[in-house]
Design an enzyme around this catalytic site. Structure first.
Site, PDB file in Angstrom:
ATOM      1  N   LYS A  90     -26.243  -0.083-107.256  1.00 29.42           N
ATOM      2  CA  LYS A  90     -26.144   0.982-108.272  1.00 29.42           C
ATOM      3  C   LYS A  90     -25.062   0.558-109.255  1.00 29.42           C
ATOM      4  O   LYS A  90     -23.954   0.199-108.843  1.00 29.42           O
ATOM      5  CB  LYS A  90     -25.800   2.330-107.637  1.00 29.42           C
ATOM      6  CG  LYS A  90     -26.931   2.871-106.763  1.00 29.42           C
ATOM      7  CD  LYS A  90     -26.784   4.348-106.420  1.00 29.42           C
ATOM      8  CE  LYS A  90     -27.959   4.818-105.575  1.00 29.42           C
ATOM      9  NZ  LYS A  90     -27.923   6.247-105.245  1.00 29.42           N
TER      10      LYS A  90
ATOM     11  N   GLN B   5     -32.847   7.375-111.150  1.00 26.83           N
ATOM     12  CA  GLN B   5     -31.967   6.533-111.966  1.00 26.83           C
ATOM     13  C   GLN B   5     -32.072   5.074-111.526  1.00 26.83           C
ATOM     14  O   GLN B   5     -32.527   4.789-110.430  1.00 26.83           O
ATOM     15  CB  GLN B   5     -30.523   7.032-111.859  1.00 26.83           C
ATOM     16  CG  GLN B   5     -30.414   8.463-112.368  1.00 26.83           C
ATOM     17  CD  GLN B   5     -28.990   8.953-112.484  1.00 26.83           C
ATOM     18  OE1 GLN B   5     -28.079   8.175-112.770  1.00 26.83           O
ATOM     19  NE2 GLN B   5     -28.789  10.226-112.273  1.00 26.83           N
TER      20      GLN B   5
ATOM     21  N   ASP C  45     -26.400  17.214-104.490  1.00 26.39           N
ATOM     22  CA  ASP C  45     -27.723  16.620-104.676  1.00 26.39           C
ATOM     23  C   ASP C  45     -28.398  16.295-103.343  1.00 26.39           C
ATOM     24  O   ASP C  45     -28.927  15.220-103.153  1.00 26.39           O
ATOM     25  CB  ASP C  45     -27.542  15.342-105.515  1.00 26.39           C
ATOM     26  CG  ASP C  45     -28.861  14.761-105.977  1.00 26.39           C
ATOM     27  OD1 ASP C  45     -29.825  15.501-106.142  1.00 26.39           O
ATOM     28  OD2 ASP C  45     -28.917  13.532-106.182  1.00 26.39           O
TER      29      ASP C  45
ATOM     30  N   GLU D 223     -33.194  11.937 -94.319  1.00 24.54           N
ATOM     31  CA  GLU D 223     -34.126  11.073 -93.596  1.00 24.54           C
ATOM     32  C   GLU D 223     -33.644  10.804 -92.167  1.00 24.54           C
ATOM     33  O   GLU D 223     -32.434  10.829 -91.903  1.00 24.54           O
ATOM     34  CB  GLU D 223     -34.290   9.732 -94.351  1.00 24.54           C
ATOM     35  CG  GLU D 223     -34.838   9.922 -95.763  1.00 24.54           C
ATOM     36  CD  GLU D 223     -35.084   8.609 -96.531  1.00 24.54           C
ATOM     37  OE1 GLU D 223     -35.230   7.553 -95.899  1.00 24.54           O
ATOM     38  OE2 GLU D 223     -35.128   8.676 -97.775  1.00 24.54           O
TER      39      GLU D 223
ATOM     40  N   ALA E 214     -25.214  -1.440-101.332  1.00 25.26           N
ATOM     41  CA  ALA E 214     -25.414  -0.786-100.031  1.00 25.26           C
ATOM     42  C   ALA E 214     -26.303  -1.675 -99.175  1.00 25.26           C
ATOM     43  O   ALA E 214     -27.370  -2.109 -99.617  1.00 25.26           O
ATOM     44  CB  ALA E 214     -26.074   0.567-100.224  1.00 25.26           C
ATOM     45  N   ALA E 215     -25.852  -1.915 -97.945  1.00 25.10           N
ATOM     46  CA  ALA E 215     -26.663  -2.735 -97.034  1.00 25.10           C
ATOM     47  C   ALA E 215     -28.019  -2.074 -96.858  1.00 25.10           C
ATOM     48  O   ALA E 215     -28.108  -0.851 -96.736  1.00 25.10           O
ATOM     49  CB  ALA E 215     -25.963  -2.851 -95.689  1.00 25.10           C
ATOM     50  N   PHE E 216     -29.043  -2.871 -96.857  1.00 21.68           N
ATOM     51  CA  PHE E 216     -30.405  -2.345 -96.793  1.00 21.68           C
ATOM     52  C   PHE E 216     -30.728  -1.795 -95.406  1.00 21.68           C
ATOM     53  O   PHE E 216     -30.351  -2.370 -94.386  1.00 21.68           O
ATOM     54  CB  PHE E 216     -31.403  -3.449 -97.149  1.00 21.68           C
ATOM     55  CG  PHE E 216     -32.330  -3.043 -98.252  1.00 21.68           C
ATOM     56  CD1 PHE E 216     -31.825  -2.711 -99.506  1.00 21.68           C
ATOM     57  CD2 PHE E 216     -33.703  -2.988 -98.039  1.00 21.68           C
ATOM     58  CE1 PHE E 216     -32.678  -2.331-100.529  1.00 21.68           C
ATOM     59  CE2 PHE E 216     -34.560  -2.610 -99.065  1.00 21.68           C
ATOM     60  CZ  PHE E 216     -34.053  -2.273-100.305  1.00 21.68           C
TER      61      PHE E 216
ATOM     62  N   ASP F 155     -27.725   8.307-100.152  1.00 25.73           N
ATOM     63  CA  ASP F 155     -27.660   8.759-101.534  1.00 25.73           C
ATOM     64  C   ASP F 155     -26.507   9.714-101.821  1.00 25.73           C
ATOM     65  O   ASP F 155     -26.678  10.935-101.834  1.00 25.73           O
ATOM     66  CB  ASP F 155     -28.986   9.417-101.947  1.00 25.73           C
ATOM     67  CG  ASP F 155     -28.988   9.716-103.440  1.00 25.73           C
ATOM     68  OD1 ASP F 155     -28.104   9.195-104.149  1.00 25.73           O
ATOM     69  OD2 ASP F 155     -29.868  10.461-103.889  1.00 25.73           O
TER      70      ASP F 155
HETATM   71  N1  LIG Z   1     -29.400   1.342 -98.219  1.00 27.75           N
HETATM   72  C1  LIG Z   1     -30.697   1.523 -98.459  1.00 27.75           C
HETATM   73  N2  LIG Z   1     -31.599   0.615 -98.063  1.00 27.75           N
HETATM   74  C2  LIG Z   1     -32.912   0.793 -98.271  1.00 27.75           C
HETATM   75  N3  LIG Z   1     -33.423   1.839 -98.876  1.00 27.75           N
HETATM   76  C3  LIG Z   1     -32.578   2.776 -99.298  1.00 27.75           C
HETATM   77  C4  LIG Z   1     -31.175   2.662 -99.112  1.00 27.75           C
HETATM   78  N4  LIG Z   1     -30.580   3.743 -99.639  1.00 27.75           N
HETATM   79  C5  LIG Z   1     -31.566   4.485-100.118  1.00 27.75           C
HETATM   80  N5  LIG Z   1     -32.767   3.925 -99.916  1.00 27.75           N
HETATM   81  C6  LIG Z   1     -34.081   4.437-100.276  1.00 27.75           C
HETATM   82  O1  LIG Z   1     -34.196   4.457-101.672  1.00 27.75           O
HETATM   83  C7  LIG Z   1     -34.505   5.746-102.108  1.00 27.75           C
HETATM   84  C8  LIG Z   1     -33.715   6.040-103.353  1.00 27.75           C
HETATM   85  O2  LIG Z   1     -32.362   5.860-103.073  1.00 27.75           O
HETATM   86  P1  LIG Z   1     -31.287   6.864-103.596  1.00 27.75           P
HETATM   87  O3  LIG Z   1     -31.708   8.226-103.140  1.00 27.75           O
HETATM   88  O4  LIG Z   1     -29.948   6.419-103.254  1.00 27.75           O
HETATM   89  O5  LIG Z   1     -31.514   6.655-105.130  1.00 27.75           O
HETATM   90  P2  LIG Z   1     -31.519   7.717-106.248  1.00 27.75           P
HETATM   91  O6  LIG Z   1     -31.765   7.035-107.532  1.00 27.75           O
HETATM   92  O7  LIG Z   1     -30.310   8.518-106.119  1.00 27.75           O
HETATM   93  O8  LIG Z   1     -32.775   8.552-105.902  1.00 27.75           O
HETATM   94  P3  LIG Z   1     -32.986   9.953-106.482  1.00 27.75           P
HETATM   95  O9  LIG Z   1     -32.664   9.880-107.914  1.00 27.75           O
HETATM   96  O10 LIG Z   1     -34.441  10.165-106.196  1.00 27.75           O
HETATM   97  O11 LIG Z   1     -32.051  10.845-105.744  1.00 27.75           O
HETATM   98  C9  LIG Z   1     -34.156   6.683-100.953  1.00 27.75           C
HETATM   99  O12 LIG Z   1     -35.054   7.728-100.846  1.00 27.75           O
HETATM  100  C10 LIG Z   1     -34.192   5.818 -99.754  1.00 27.75           C
HETATM  101  O13 LIG Z   1     -35.418   5.989 -99.071  1.00 27.75           O
HETATM  102 MN   LIG Z   2     -29.677  10.432-106.137  1.00 25.74          MN
END
Ligand SMILES: Nc1ncnc2c1ncn2[C@@H]1O[C@H](COP(=O)(O)OP(=O)(O)OP(=O)(O)O)[C@@H](O)[C@H]1O
Ligand SMILES: [Mn+2]
Length: 574
Positions: free
Chosen positions: A285, A269, A457, A462, A388-390, A477
């Site tokens: 998000k 998404q 989900d 990680e 979200a802080a990176f 996530d």
């Molecule tokens: N705070 C963050 N800073 C940097 N990278 C992040 C952070 N949070 C998540 N990520 C990376 O971004 C990827 C996608 O983030 P997230 O899982 O939150 O999104 P998503 O859209 O829900 O993904 P999915 O739909 O595949 O579950 C994660 O696999 C992670 O490696």
């Molecule tokens: Mn997700």
């Protein structure tokens, strides 16, 4: 993350695709042979020379002609035809099997059976089955969520739900408290369920270096708060209890000007990477709907929308539960024109439009919900979201992605191994890295955390590579958490119920909230200062207190089973 899951599913279909291609190629080969044979036969076939009126007759009596042709074919050609026919049929059966789960390619699973965890024939070995039965039995009578269900409209009901002071706990779980007390006195060390602090690496922490120490890096004089924070991430937690930098980062993400925006690659998404001054970044998000809009009843966990407020709430919950494994997240309202449209470029720009209600919308490009029908719209051009802080870049701290052992099937009819095998935990706990150290206990924490938030989900998790296996699992996530306030999804607790294992420290925190100031109140207070507060619809907060009791009940059941396995086996049979 769900990307990987979807990739797995796609792979199944790719394998199937190659099977079909193979069949088609074989049948193509047979056709070519057949054609060559016909040409040769027309030229010099001696065995059955075609009669003069063959063409006319073949039009009139095709069956007779076919039979004759078959007789005329060499054994090799007939064999080739039979093989290709068989392969086509087999492929069709495979397709039907994949689609309908008829069980040719694996387990036979009832088509429309109820979701059941573990096999019933395995009586006495699965705390899960037993607990579930008991839980369901009780909830038929007086489950508080039922009352809510009747009084709350099904989808939206505004944010008018008043905070309720939960009544004092009926059950103070004194039996569990006793175990904790004993362990603090150095007794009850060998408890099979509750792991005492001195056997828990998360408490012992013989070493707990930070990323900065591992990389021999110190923050520069003008380093941003986020950079300082990242260098302080340690082997056993993201940040220390009471770390001041957390508040600083939240403030920065809330107030700093946005310099640049781009869509994050990957993931299912839409997410945006936000650039602030001084190299600070955040993962954005967007808000899609109001806080009280629940998961659509016919949506599976894998097709549910992500909720920005779930990310904010989960960060606060992770913190007050003492895990400190989720990056700081804050809410903020953006001006879509000046803070997104004007500072981005590329394909995403082509997806902006004005809706019939005169709101500014965009949908970006991704594999789920990135089209006009599922656009993200401002009001009229103000858009709320989570920031979200990176995490540190992979140059600084690479992460390892692990497949979650209790991952769901991500298929509308298929089940995962853990749903079919009640002694599944025995397999997991004998497999590295779950056979020693902190990892399995971390998954128990994650199971409790996810059950409280209703997050189904959790397909991967990680860790930071540099710390090896003895490091905490990141809570990343939580976008699909807080989707159903009135439903408690017991299957999320499967890891805990199948392994019957919990940290002393985690149990202590759960008991503290059950017997003292309720979890809902502490969380509400923690989120009160967020710029887009209130973060959660009140029934979600009420759900936390209700689910906490369910977790404690589950732990009690495990303890009873471990203390008296024979008695429990008898009870199971009676
Ligand atoms: N705070 C963050 N800073 C940097 N990278 C992040 C952070 N949070 C998540 N990520 C990376 O971004 C990827 C996608 O983030 P997230 O899982 O939150 O999104 P998503 O859209 O829900 O993904 P999915 O739909 O595949 O579950 C994660 O696999 C992670 O490696
Ligand atoms: Mn997700």
């Amino acid at each position: 993350m769900a990307d990987n899951a979807i990739r797995d599913i796609n792979n199944n279909y790719k394998n199937l695709g190659s099977a079909v291609c193979f069949c088609l190629r074989v049948s193509g080969w047979a056709r070519a042979r057949w054609h060559r044979w016909r040409v040769r036969c027309a030229r010099d076939c001696k065995r059955s020379p075609p009669p003069e009126d063959a063409q006319a007759r073949s039009a009139i009596t095709p069956r007779g002609s076919n039979a004759r042709t078959m007789l005329n074919m060499k054994l090799k050609e007939r064999l080739a035809l039979a093989v290709s026919a068989f392969l086509i049929l087999f492929t069709l059966m495979l397709i039907v099997d994949l689609q309908m789960d008829y069980g040719i390619s694996g387990h036979r699973v009832p088509l429309h059976g109820r979701v059941k965890i573990g096999d019933d024939s395995d009586k006495g070995h699965s705390a899960y089955i037993e607990f579930r039965k008991r839980f369901l039995h009780r909830s038929n009578g007086s489950n508080s969520s039922r009352e809510f269900e009747q009084s709350a409209p099904s989808e939206t009901s505004g944010l008018d739900a008043e905070p309720k002071t939960p009544s004092p706990p009926v059950d103070r779980f004194e039996d569990l408290q006793r175990i904790l007390l004993q362990q603090l006195k150095g007794k009850s060390d060998d408890n099979m369920v509750v792991i005492p602090p001195h056997k828990d690496l998360n408490v012992l922490r013989p070493e707990n270096p930070t990323i900065g120490e591992m990389e021999d890096l110190e923050p520069s004089i003008n380093a941003s708060n986020l950079e300082k924070f990242q260098l302080k991430i340690a082997q056993h937690e993201l940040y220390e209890d009471g770390e001041k930098l957390v508040e600083d980062i939240l403030k920065d993400m809330e107030t700093s000007p946005i310099l640049h925006v781009e869509q994050k690659e990957g993931g299912t998404q839409l997410k945006l990477i936000i650039d602030y001054p001084n190299g600070v970044q955040a993962l954005f998000k967007p808000m899609r709907f109001a806080r009280d809009v629940q998961t659509l009843p016919n949506h599976f966990y894998f097709s549910d929308y992500e909720r920005h407020n779930a990310e904010i709430a989960a960060f606060h919950l992770d913190r007050i539960l003492g895990f400190r494994r989720a990056m700081p997240v804050v809410g903020r309202v953006l001006n879509m024109t000046t803070e997104i449209y004007d500072v981005t470029e590329g394909d995403i720009l082509k997806t902006f439009f004005v809706s019939p209600a005169n709101n500014f919308c965009f949908h970006g490009k991704c594999s789920y919900y990135c089209d006009t029908g599922h656009a993200i719209c401002g009001n009229p051009d103000m858009l709320e979201g989570s920031f979200a802080a990176f995490l540190p870049s992979s140059d600084l701290a690479e992460r390892k992605v692990w497949r979650h052992p209790w991952r769901r099937s991500y298929h509308k009819r298929r089940k995962a191994q853990w749903e079919l095998q009640s002694d599944y935990c025995d397999t997991v706990r004998t497999t590295p890295p779950y056979d020693s150290g902190r990892r399995l206990l971390d998954l128990m924490d994650m199971s409790i955390f996810d059950f409280l938030t209703g997050n189904m989900d959790r397909h991967h998790y990680e860790t930071f590579k540099m710390f090896g296996n003895e490091t905490f699992t990141l809570h990343l996530d939580q976008g699909r958490a807080f989707g159903k306030a009135l439903h408690d999804e017991l299957s999320i607790l499967a890891p805990l119920l199948q392994c019957c294992l919990v940290r002393h420290t985690t149990l202590a925190v759960l008991l503290k909230y059950n017997n003292g100031v309720p979890l809902s109140s502490v969380l509400r207070e923690s989120m009160r200062l967020d710029p887009v507060s209130p973060i959660l619809w009140e029934p979600h907060l009420a759900a936390l207190d209700r689910r906490l009791v369910i977790v404690l009940d589950a732990i009690r059941k495990c303890v009873e089973k471990a203390e008296n396995p024979l008695q429990n086996e008898l009870n199971d049979i009676v």
